[in-house]
Design a protein around this motif. Structure first.
Motif, short mmCIF file in Angstrom:
data_model
loop_
_atom_site.label_atom_id
_atom_site.label_comp_id
_atom_site.label_asym_id
_atom_site.label_seq_id
_atom_site.Cartn_x
_atom_site.Cartn_y
_atom_site.Cartn_z
N ASP A 1 51.38 46.41 70.84
CA ASP A 1 51.47 45.15 70.10
C ASP A 1 50.17 44.84 69.37
OD1 ASP A 1 54.06 44.88 71.04
OD2 ASP A 1 53.55 43.37 72.55
N ASN A 2 49.05 45.10 70.00
CA ASN A 2 47.74 44.85 69.39
C ASN A 2 47.55 45.73 68.15
OD1 ASN A 2 45.18 43.78 69.07
ND2 ASN A 2 44.28 44.90 70.78
N LEU A 3 47.85 47.01 68.27
CA LEU A 3 47.73 47.92 67.13
C LEU A 3 48.72 47.56 66.02
CD1 LEU A 3 47.31 51.30 69.03
CD2 LEU A 3 45.57 50.15 67.64
N LYS A 4 49.93 47.24 66.40
CA LYS A 4 50.96 46.87 65.42
C LYS A 4 50.52 45.62 64.64
CE LYS A 4 55.94 46.04 65.14
NZ LYS A 4 56.08 44.70 64.63
N ARG A 5 50.02 44.64 65.34
CA ARG A 5 49.55 43.40 64.70
C ARG A 5 48.43 43.72 63.70
NH1 ARG A 5 50.12 40.85 69.05
NH2 ARG A 5 48.15 41.44 69.95
N HIS A 6 47.47 44.55 64.12
CA HIS A 6 46.36 44.93 63.24
C HIS A 6 46.88 45.63 61.98
CE1 HIS A 6 42.72 46.70 61.68
NE2 HIS A 6 43.27 47.90 61.80
N LEU A 7 47.76 46.61 62.16
CA LEU A 7 48.26 47.38 61.02
C LEU A 7 49.16 46.54 60.10
CD1 LEU A 7 48.91 50.77 62.81
CD2 LEU A 7 47.11 50.26 61.15
N GLU A 8 49.92 45.63 60.67
CA GLU A 8 50.73 44.72 59.85
C GLU A 8 49.82 43.82 59.01
OE1 GLU A 8 54.05 42.42 61.55
OE2 GLU A 8 53.94 43.84 63.22
N THR A 9 48.79 43.28 59.63
CA THR A 9 47.85 42.41 58.93
C THR A 9 47.19 43.14 57.77
OG1 THR A 9 47.41 41.17 60.96
CG2 THR A 9 45.77 40.99 59.22
N GLU A 10 46.90 44.42 57.96
CA GLU A 10 46.28 45.23 56.92
C GLU A 10 47.30 45.71 55.88
OE1 GLU A 10 42.90 45.96 56.58
OE2 GLU A 10 42.67 44.45 58.16
N GLY A 11 48.58 45.44 56.11
CA GLY A 11 49.62 45.87 55.19
C GLY A 11 49.92 47.36 55.27
N LEU A 12 49.57 47.98 56.39
CA LEU A 12 49.73 49.43 56.52
C LEU A 12 51.05 49.84 57.17
CD1 LEU A 12 46.06 50.19 57.57
CD2 LEU A 12 47.12 50.57 55.33
N ILE A 13 51.74 48.89 57.79
CA ILE A 13 53.09 49.12 58.32
C ILE A 13 53.92 47.88 58.04
CG2 ILE A 13 52.33 50.73 60.13
CD1 ILE A 13 52.76 48.47 62.17
N ASP A 14 55.24 48.05 58.10
CA ASP A 14 56.14 46.92 57.92
C ASP A 14 56.26 46.16 59.24
OD1 ASP A 14 56.79 47.48 55.24
OD2 ASP A 14 58.25 48.99 55.87
N SER A 15 56.70 44.92 59.16
CA SER A 15 56.86 44.12 60.38
C SER A 15 57.97 44.69 61.26
CB SER A 15 57.14 42.66 60.04
OG SER A 15 58.32 42.55 59.28
N TYR A 16 58.98 45.28 60.64
CA TYR A 16 60.02 45.96 61.42
C TYR A 16 59.57 47.40 61.63
CZ TYR A 16 64.46 47.74 63.02
OH TYR A 16 65.43 48.35 63.78
N MET B 1 52.48 56.93 67.65
CA MET B 1 53.56 56.12 67.05
C MET B 1 53.06 55.34 65.84
SD MET B 1 56.13 57.04 68.74
CE MET B 1 57.27 55.88 67.99
N MET B 2 51.85 54.82 65.90
CA MET B 2 51.30 54.09 64.77
C MET B 2 51.03 55.03 63.59
SD MET B 2 51.35 51.01 65.70
CE MET B 2 52.04 50.57 67.29
N GLY B 3 50.63 56.25 63.87
CA GLY B 3 50.44 57.24 62.81
C GLY B 3 51.74 57.56 62.11
N VAL B 4 52.81 57.69 62.88
CA VAL B 4 54.13 57.93 62.30
C VAL B 4 54.50 56.77 61.37
CG1 VAL B 4 56.61 58.13 62.80
CG2 VAL B 4 54.95 59.37 64.21
N ALA B 5 54.36 55.54 61.88
CA ALA B 5 54.73 54.36 61.11
C ALA B 5 53.91 54.23 59.83
CB ALA B 5 54.58 53.10 61.96
N MET B 6 52.61 54.47 59.92
CA MET B 6 51.75 54.38 58.74
C MET B 6 52.16 55.39 57.67
SD MET B 6 47.86 53.69 60.09
CE MET B 6 47.17 54.28 58.57
N GLU B 7 52.42 56.61 58.09
CA GLU B 7 52.77 57.64 57.11
C GLU B 7 54.13 57.38 56.50
OE1 GLU B 7 52.38 60.81 54.52
OE2 GLU B 7 50.89 59.61 55.59
N LEU B 8 55.10 56.93 57.29
CA LEU B 8 56.40 56.61 56.72
C LEU B 8 56.29 55.53 55.66
CD1 LEU B 8 58.73 56.75 59.86
CD2 LEU B 8 58.64 58.38 57.97
N LYS B 9 55.47 54.51 55.93
CA LYS B 9 55.27 53.46 54.92
C LYS B 9 54.57 54.05 53.69
CE LYS B 9 53.55 48.98 53.83
NZ LYS B 9 54.53 48.00 53.50
#
Length: 178
Positions: free
Chosen positions: A9-24, A159-167
């Motif tokens: 959750d902490n990493l997801k929040r950070h990456l969402e804030t930076e616009g690097l992943i989607d909220s979903y 998992m965050m790496g996967v999400a970032m690259e997909l975006k």
């Protein structure tokens, strides 16, 4: 809340804030299913490096997740014929463990120097956040709990790496019906 869920959750929040992943958060079952085999192959290298280079040790799986998402996008039929161990070893052995990040950024993702440097900085920031959370958990070193926390940490970064690259590849994640 478990250590994994808190870190995730902490990493997801950070990456969402930076616009690097989607909220979903994306579901890429094909790539997720490879994690146990990749983790098994990665653990001897990652644990060996953790004492001297903890941020790199926990950050490398984020690069691996990026590479896996790219493989899934480009030619999953080709890459799905390989085991997770084969994929990890090919990523590691291309330039060696210490340069696996550069190999993935330059050769797999095809990023120009400036973009590769920026992406490396993003991964370093995420790995630093994860390392801080790991240390803040005050887990006794060299215990089963410490090993489990390390495993949780590298999985979250994968998992965050996967999400970032997909975006980055242009996949837009939305809930069905929206």
């Amino acid at each position: 809340m478990s250590f994994y869920q808190n870190l995730y959750d902490n990493l997801k929040r950070h990456l969402e804030t930076e616009g690097l992943i989607d909220s979903y958060f994306p579901e890429c079952i094909d790539v997720e299913e490879y994690w146990p085999a990749i983790e098994k192959a990665y653990m001897p290298d990652g644990l060996k490096e953790f004492a001297e280079y903890p941020v790199s040790s926990i950050g490398w799986p984020m690069f691996i997740g990026m590479a896996m998402a790219k493989f899934w996008d480009v030619d999953w039929t080709k890459y799905s014929a390989l085991t997770g161990e084969q994929i990890y070893h090919s990523l590691r052995d291309a330039r060696g463990y210490d340069s696996m990040d550069d190999y993935i950024l330059e050769d797999i993702l095809g990023l120009p120097e400036k973009e590769a440097s920026e992406e490396a900085d993003r991964v370093s920031k995420c790995a630093s956040i994860a390392y801080h959370d790991l240390m803040a958990a005050h887990i006794q070193p060299s215990t089963a709990q410490a090993l489990e926390a390390y495993r949780d940490t590298i999985k979250a970064l994968y998992m965050m790496g996967v999400a970032m690259e997909l975006k980055s590849l242009g996949y837009k994640m939305t809930k069905m019906g929206e």
